[in-house]
Write a protein that holds these residues in place. Structure first.
Motif, PDB file in Angstrom:
ATOM      1  N   VAL A 182      51.576  84.846 -69.492  1.00  0.00           N
ATOM      2  CA  VAL A 182      50.933  86.056 -68.959  1.00  0.00           C
ATOM      3  C   VAL A 182      50.212  85.722 -67.648  1.00  0.00           C
ATOM      4  O   VAL A 182      50.292  86.474 -66.666  1.00  0.00           O
ATOM      5  CB  VAL A 182      49.972  86.665 -70.004  1.00  0.00           C
ATOM      6  CG1 VAL A 182      49.227  87.859 -69.432  1.00  0.00           C
ATOM      7  CG2 VAL A 182      50.747  87.059 -71.255  1.00  0.00           C
ATOM      8  N   ASP A 183      49.527  84.590 -67.610  1.00  0.00           N
ATOM      9  CA  ASP A 183      48.909  84.156 -66.351  1.00  0.00           C
ATOM     10  C   ASP A 183      49.978  84.055 -65.257  1.00  0.00           C
ATOM     11  O   ASP A 183      49.796  84.542 -64.139  1.00  0.00           O
ATOM     12  CB  ASP A 183      48.264  82.767 -66.511  1.00  0.00           C
ATOM     13  CG  ASP A 183      47.105  82.766 -67.495  1.00  0.00           C
ATOM     14  OD1 ASP A 183      46.290  83.706 -67.440  1.00  0.00           O
ATOM     15  OD2 ASP A 183      47.016  81.828 -68.316  1.00  0.00           O
ATOM     16  N   ALA A 184      51.085  83.394 -65.618  1.00  0.00           N
ATOM     17  CA  ALA A 184      52.158  83.214 -64.633  1.00  0.00           C
ATOM     18  C   ALA A 184      52.703  84.566 -64.184  1.00  0.00           C
ATOM     19  O   ALA A 184      52.976  84.774 -62.994  1.00  0.00           O
ATOM     20  CB  ALA A 184      53.269  82.352 -65.230  1.00  0.00           C
ATOM     21  N   ALA A 185      52.830  85.503 -65.138  1.00  0.00           N
ATOM     22  CA  ALA A 185      53.378  86.822 -64.796  1.00  0.00           C
ATOM     23  C   ALA A 185      52.494  87.526 -63.767  1.00  0.00           C
ATOM     24  O   ALA A 185      52.992  88.162 -62.825  1.00  0.00           O
ATOM     25  CB  ALA A 185      53.498  87.679 -66.060  1.00  0.00           C
ATOM     26  N   ILE A 186      51.192  87.400 -63.928  1.00  0.00           N
ATOM     27  CA  ILE A 186      50.264  88.056 -62.991  1.00  0.00           C
ATOM     28  C   ILE A 186      50.418  87.440 -61.601  1.00  0.00           C
ATOM     29  O   ILE A 186      50.536  88.159 -60.593  1.00  0.00           O
ATOM     30  CB  ILE A 186      48.819  87.929 -63.516  1.00  0.00           C
ATOM     31  CG1 ILE A 186      48.687  88.737 -64.812  1.00  0.00           C
ATOM     32  CG2 ILE A 186      47.801  88.396 -62.461  1.00  0.00           C
ATOM     33  CD1 ILE A 186      47.502  88.363 -65.675  1.00  0.00           C
ATOM     34  N   ALA A 187      50.483  86.119 -61.538  1.00  0.00           N
ATOM     35  CA  ALA A 187      50.632  85.451 -60.241  1.00  0.00           C
ATOM     36  C   ALA A 187      51.990  85.769 -59.602  1.00  0.00           C
ATOM     37  O   ALA A 187      52.080  85.956 -58.383  1.00  0.00           O
ATOM     38  CB  ALA A 187      50.460  83.946 -60.417  1.00  0.00           C
ATOM     39  N   VAL A 188      53.033  85.851 -60.426  1.00  0.00           N
ATOM     40  CA  VAL A 188      54.372  86.163 -59.901  1.00  0.00           C
ATOM     41  C   VAL A 188      54.409  87.590 -59.362  1.00  0.00           C
ATOM     42  O   VAL A 188      54.928  87.853 -58.271  1.00  0.00           O
ATOM     43  CB  VAL A 188      55.456  85.961 -60.996  1.00  0.00           C
ATOM     44  CG1 VAL A 188      56.803  86.508 -60.548  1.00  0.00           C
ATOM     45  CG2 VAL A 188      55.587  84.491 -61.356  1.00  0.00           C
ATOM     46  N   ALA A 189      53.828  88.522 -60.123  1.00  0.00           N
ATOM     47  CA  ALA A 189      53.823  89.924 -59.673  1.00  0.00           C
ATOM     48  C   ALA A 189      53.090  90.046 -58.339  1.00  0.00           C
ATOM     49  O   ALA A 189      53.546  90.762 -57.433  1.00  0.00           O
ATOM     50  CB  ALA A 189      53.163  90.807 -60.730  1.00  0.00           C
ATOM     51  N   LEU A 190      51.976  89.351 -58.201  1.00  0.00           N
ATOM     52  CA  LEU A 190      51.217  89.430 -56.943  1.00  0.00           C
ATOM     53  C   LEU A 190      51.974  88.736 -55.809  1.00  0.00           C
ATOM     54  O   LEU A 190      51.994  89.222 -54.676  1.00  0.00           O
ATOM     55  CB  LEU A 190      49.825  88.823 -57.136  1.00  0.00           C
ATOM     56  CG  LEU A 190      48.903  89.621 -58.077  1.00  0.00           C
ATOM     57  CD1 LEU A 190      47.675  88.797 -58.465  1.00  0.00           C
ATOM     58  CD2 LEU A 190      48.462  90.943 -57.436  1.00  0.00           C
ATOM     59  N   ALA A 191      52.632  87.609 -56.121  1.00  0.00           N
ATOM     60  CA  ALA A 191      53.399  86.899 -55.086  1.00  0.00           C
ATOM     61  C   ALA A 191      54.578  87.742 -54.608  1.00  0.00           C
ATOM     62  O   ALA A 191      54.865  87.807 -53.404  1.00  0.00           O
ATOM     63  CB  ALA A 191      53.891  85.556 -55.625  1.00  0.00           C
ATOM     64  N   LEU A 192      55.255  88.400 -55.554  1.00  0.00           N
ATOM     65  CA  LEU A 192      56.393  89.256 -55.168  1.00  0.00           C
ATOM     66  C   LEU A 192      55.941  90.388 -54.243  1.00  0.00           C
ATOM     67  O   LEU A 192      56.696  90.843 -53.384  1.00  0.00           O
ATOM     68  CB  LEU A 192      57.059  89.845 -56.414  1.00  0.00           C
ATOM     69  CG  LEU A 192      57.953  88.912 -57.236  1.00  0.00           C
ATOM     70  CD1 LEU A 192      58.279  89.541 -58.587  1.00  0.00           C
ATOM     71  CD2 LEU A 192      59.257  88.598 -56.489  1.00  0.00           C
ATOM     72  N   ALA A 193      54.691  90.843 -54.415  1.00  0.00           N
ATOM     73  CA  ALA A 193      54.163  91.907 -53.557  1.00  0.00           C
ATOM     74  C   ALA A 193      54.091  91.427 -52.103  1.00  0.00           C
ATOM     75  O   ALA A 193      54.047  92.228 -51.176  1.00  0.00           O
ATOM     76  CB  ALA A 193      52.787  92.347 -54.044  1.00  0.00           C
ATOM     77  N   VAL A 194      54.107  90.121 -51.915  1.00  0.00           N
ATOM     78  CA  VAL A 194      54.051  89.558 -50.558  1.00  0.00           C
ATOM     79  C   VAL A 194      55.448  89.165 -50.080  1.00  0.00           C
ATOM     80  O   VAL A 194      55.867  89.529 -48.980  1.00  0.00           O
ATOM     81  CB  VAL A 194      53.137  88.311 -50.538  1.00  0.00           C
ATOM     82  CG1 VAL A 194      53.052  87.731 -49.131  1.00  0.00           C
ATOM     83  CG2 VAL A 194      51.751  88.657 -51.073  1.00  0.00           C
ATOM     84  N   THR A 195      56.180  88.434 -50.933  1.00  0.00           N
ATOM     85  CA  THR A 195      57.435  87.833 -50.458  1.00  0.00           C
ATOM     86  C   THR A 195      58.657  88.718 -50.692  1.00  0.00           C
ATOM     87  O   THR A 195      59.724  88.441 -50.154  1.00  0.00           O
ATOM     88  CB  THR A 195      57.698  86.495 -51.189  1.00  0.00           C
ATOM     89  OG1 THR A 195      57.775  86.752 -52.605  1.00  0.00           O
ATOM     90  CG2 THR A 195      56.579  85.497 -50.917  1.00  0.00           C
TER      91      THR A 195
END
Ligand code: DON
Length: 587
Positions: free
Chosen positions: A64-77
Motif C-alpha cells: 500500500v505504501d508502494a502504491a501511494i508512491a507509484v500513484a504520485l510518481a505516475l502523476a509526474v512521469t
C-alpha cells in the motif's frame, strides 16, 4: 583443453557467477517471460514509476505504501493518465486476507445537472462533457491515497510524496513514446478509435497545458529532461501540509480560481466535501478460483463476474485459444453483459443496482440459454436480462505484491488521455474529464461509444459509472493473480481475457497479457480485434456465424499484472507490450 588457458577459466567462473544470480531476480523486462523476483514486484505503465515502487518496498514499505508512491510518481512521469486531478479505484488484499475496495472516483459538482450538456433543442453539445473545465468531476485521487495510507500504510506521507516531488522538481528524461505523443496527434500504434482529438491538439487549446507539456511548440525531444516546477510546488505543499491541502489549501484555491475564470462549476465547497468511500469488494468464482473485484460505481467487477459465470458453462480449454467457437462464445457473452451494464449500472448511492442478481450463477445459466452456438445474436435483439428477479435482497493500472504477500490492484484515471486538457494554472496538474462517463443523453454514445441508461444520468454528488476493473484472483484461498488495465469499456474485456488465458489456457502472466485481444460492447454491434490478432480464416468463420467486424483494428488495453508462482512463491510481473514504457520491476 578449454581450462588450460587461465583467462578462459576466469571468464567461465565469472559467467557461472552471474548465471547463478539470475534465478533469484530478473529485475526488469518486457518480454514473453515475466519478471521474476523473490520479494516484491511492481508492474506499471511507466518504468520510472515501477522503480519508485520497488524502492519503497526495499525500504520496508508494504504494497500500500508502494502504491501511494507509484500513484504520485505516475502523476509526474505519465501525465497522460497518472494524476492528482482525477480519480480511481484501489483494491487491497492484505496477507491476512483482509480485503478493501477504496472508491476514490470523481463526483459530479453540486451545480451539475442531468441536462447540463444539452443545447436548447435537447442535442448534446459536441465535446462539452469531454473537453475543458465543464467536463471536470471533483478529483478524488489525493483523498483516496490518504485513506489507503490511513487504513493500511506503514510509512509517512511525506516520504511517499518525496520521489514524485523529486521527479517533478529535478525532472526525468522524456521517453521515445512521451516525446512522440506530445509532439503529434497519433499514438505509436493504432489504438481503439475513441473519437477525441489527439494530445497535441487537445493540450494546445489550453495555454497552461500548451506551455508545460508542449513547450509552446518547441516540443520535447527524446532524452530531454522534463521538469515541472509548478507541479513540484504542489507536491511540496502536499508534503508539508498533508493531503487535505489539495481540498482546502492553496491547491484548492487555484483549482477554483481557474474554474471561475473559464466557466467551470467546481467550488471550494465541492472540494471540501469530497469523500472517498470504502466499499466491500465484489466476489465471484471461476472454475474453483476466487475472483475479487471492484463493486459499483465500477461496472467492471459485475460485468467480469457475470461473463465468467456464463463462460464457466463451456469448455473453453478444449475449444482452444483463439478458435472460432471459443471466440464466438466470448463475443456473445460480452454482448450480453454490456447490455446489462447499460441498463442496470450506476452509482449505488443513487440507484438500486441488482448486484446479486447480475453475478448469480442462476442468472448466468439463464443468459447462456439465449446463446446460439452457431449463430451470432444481433445486438438489437438483446434486451437486458431480468436481473432484478435474481436479486434476493441488493486509466492507468498498476499491480503490486510485496514480500509479505500484501497485494494492491489500482486503476486510476483522468478519463481521456490528458483528461479535459486543462492544467490548473500555478498548480501544474491536469484535470480529468470524467463527466463524460455519465449519460449525457440516453441513446447518445459517449467518447467510448457507450450507449448508457438512466441509471447513469447526471446528479450532483453522484459518481459516473466506470469500467475500471482492478481485480485479484485467489487459488486455493491464496493470492494468485493481481490484474487490471486502462481502456474505457475495453478494460472489462481485457481483464476477462487475461483471466481466461491464465486459467483456461495455462499461460503465464506475461503471455496472458501479451496474447491478442478482442472486444464487443453490445452497441455498436461490432467486434474489434487487434492487428494480427485474428487470421483471415478465423474472421471468415465468425462472419459465417453472423458477426460483424470493425473495419479498423486497434490495440486494446495496457494490462499490468503480478502472479504468484504457487510452487516457488516467486512474484512474476507481467507488463503489457502494448504500453511503450510499461515495465515490471522487482527485487
Ligand atoms: O472509468 C472509466 O471507465 C473510464 N473513465 C476509463 C478511461 C480509460 O480507461 C482510458 N484509458 N484508455
Amino acid at each position: 583443453m578449454f581450462f588450460r588457458n587461465r583467462a578462459f577459466f576466469l571468464i567461465f567462473l565469472l559467467i557461472f557467477y552471474f548465471i547463478s544470480y539470475i534465478p533469484y531476480s530478473k529485475p526488469q523486462a518486457a518480454s514473453l517471460y515475466p519478471v521474476y523476483a523473490k520479494n516484491g514486484v511492481v508492474s506499471s505503465s511507466d518504468r520510472i514509476a515501477s522503480e519508485v515502487g520497488v524502492e519503497i518496498l526495499k525500504k520496508g514499505g508494504n504494497a500500500v505504501d508502494a502504491a501511494i508512491a507509484v500513484a504520485l510518481a505516475l502523476a509526474v512521469t505519465y501525465p497522460t493518465a497518472g494524476n492528482l486531478g482525477g480519480g480511481g479505484f484501489m483494491l487491497i488484499r492484505m496477507a491476512d486476507g483482509k480485503t478493501t475496495a477504496i472508491d476514490y472516483r470523481e463526483t459530479a459538482p453540486a451545480k451539475a445537472s442531468r441536462d447540463m450538456y444539452l443545447d436548447r433543442e435537447g442535442k448534446v453539445i459536441p465535446s462539452s462533457s469531454s473537453i475543458g473545465y465543464l467536463a471536470v468531476g471533483i478529483p478524488g485521487t489525493v483523498a483516496g491515497l490518504k485513506l489507503a495510507l490511513e487504513k493500511y500504510g506503514t510509512m509517512k506521507w511525506q516520504d511517499l510524496v518525496e520521489p514524485a516531488y523529486r521527479l517533478a522538481k529535478d525532472g526525468f528524461p522524456v521517453s521515445y513514446w512521451l516525446a512522440h505523443t506530445l509532439s503529434t496527434n497519433t499514438d505509436l500504434v493504432d489504438r481503439f478509435p475513441r473519437g477525441v482529438s489527439g494530445p497535441r491538439e487537445l493540450l494546445s487549446k489550453f495555454p497552461e497545458s500548451k506551455r508545460i507539456f508542449l513547450r509552446d511548440g518547441n516540443y520535447y525531444k527524446v532524452g530531454e529532461i522534463l521538469k515541472q516546477p509548478e507541479l513540484a510546488q504542489t507536491l511540496e505543499r502536499l508534503q508539508k501540509e498533508g493531503p487535505d491541502e489539495f481540498y482546502q489549501g492553496t491547491t484548492a484555491q487555484l483549482i477554483v480560481k481557474d474554474m471561475k475564470k473559464h466557466g467551470g462549476i467546481i467550488t471550494l465547497e465541492d472540494l471540501k466535501g469530497y469523500k472517498p468511500v470504502v466499499r466491500e469488494a465484489l466476489r465471484g468464482d471461476y472454475r474453483g478460483y476466487e475472483i475479487i473485484t471492484m463493486p459499483p460505481p465500477s461496472s467492471g467487477g459485475i460485468a467480469l463476474i457475470e461473463m465468467l459465470n456464463i463462460l464457466e458453462q463451456y469448455d473453453l480449454k478444449s475449444l482452444g485459444f483463439n478458435s472460432s467457437q471459443r471466440n464466438h462464445l466470448i463475443i456473445e457473452t460480452m454482448r450480453r453483459a454490456f447490455a446489462d451494464r447499460a441498463e442496470f449500472l450506476g452509482d449505488p448511492g443513487f440507484v438500486k443496482v441488482p448486484i446479486k442478481g447480475l453475478i448469480s450463477k442462476n442468472y448466468a445459466s439463464q443468459i447462456s440459454k439465449s446463446i446460439n452456438l452457431n449463430k451470432a445474436t444481433q445486438s438489437q435483439e438483446i434486451k437486458p436480462g431480468q436481473a432484478f428477479s435474481y436479486e434476493s435482497d441488493s486509466t492507468t493500472h498498476f499491480s503490486i505484491v510485496d514480500s509479505m504477500g500484501n497485494a494492491v490492484a489500482n486503476t486510476y484515471t483522468l478519463n481521456g488521455s490528458y483528461g479535459s486538457g486543462a492544467t490548473v494554472t500555478g498548480a501544474g496538474f491536469l484535470l480529468n474529464n470524467e463527466m463524460d462517463d455519465f449519460t449525457a443523453k440516453i441513446g447518445v454514445p459517449n467518447d467510448y461509444g457507450l450507449i448508457q441508461g438512466d441509471a447513469n444520468s447526471i446528479t450532483a454528488g453522484k459518481r459516473p459509472l466506470s469500467s475500471m476493473t482492478p481485480t485479484i484472483v485467489l487459488k486455493d484461498g491464496k493470492l494468485f493473480l493481481v490484474i487490471g488495465s486502462p481502456g474505457g469499456p475495453t478494460i472489462i474485456n481485457t481483464v476477462l481475457q487475461v483471466i481466461l488465458n491464465v486459467i483456461d489456457h495455462n499461460m503465464n502472466v506475461q503471455q496472458a497479457i501479451d496474447a491478442p485481444r478482442f472486444h464487443h460492447q453490445w452497441l455498436p454491434d461490432i467486434v474489434v480485434f487487434e492487428p494480427y490478432g485474428f487470421s483471415l480464416d478465423l474472421v471468415d468463420l465468425l462472419k459465417n456465424k453472423g458477426h460483424i467486424f470493425s473495419s479498423k483494428a486497434g490495440y486494446i488495453g495496457n494490462a499490468q499484472g503480478v502472479m504468484i508462482d504457487p510452487q516457488t512463491n516467486f512474484r512474476l510481473g507481467g507488463s503489457d507490450s502494448r504500453g511503450a514504457d510499461a515495465r515490471s520491476a522487482g527485487y
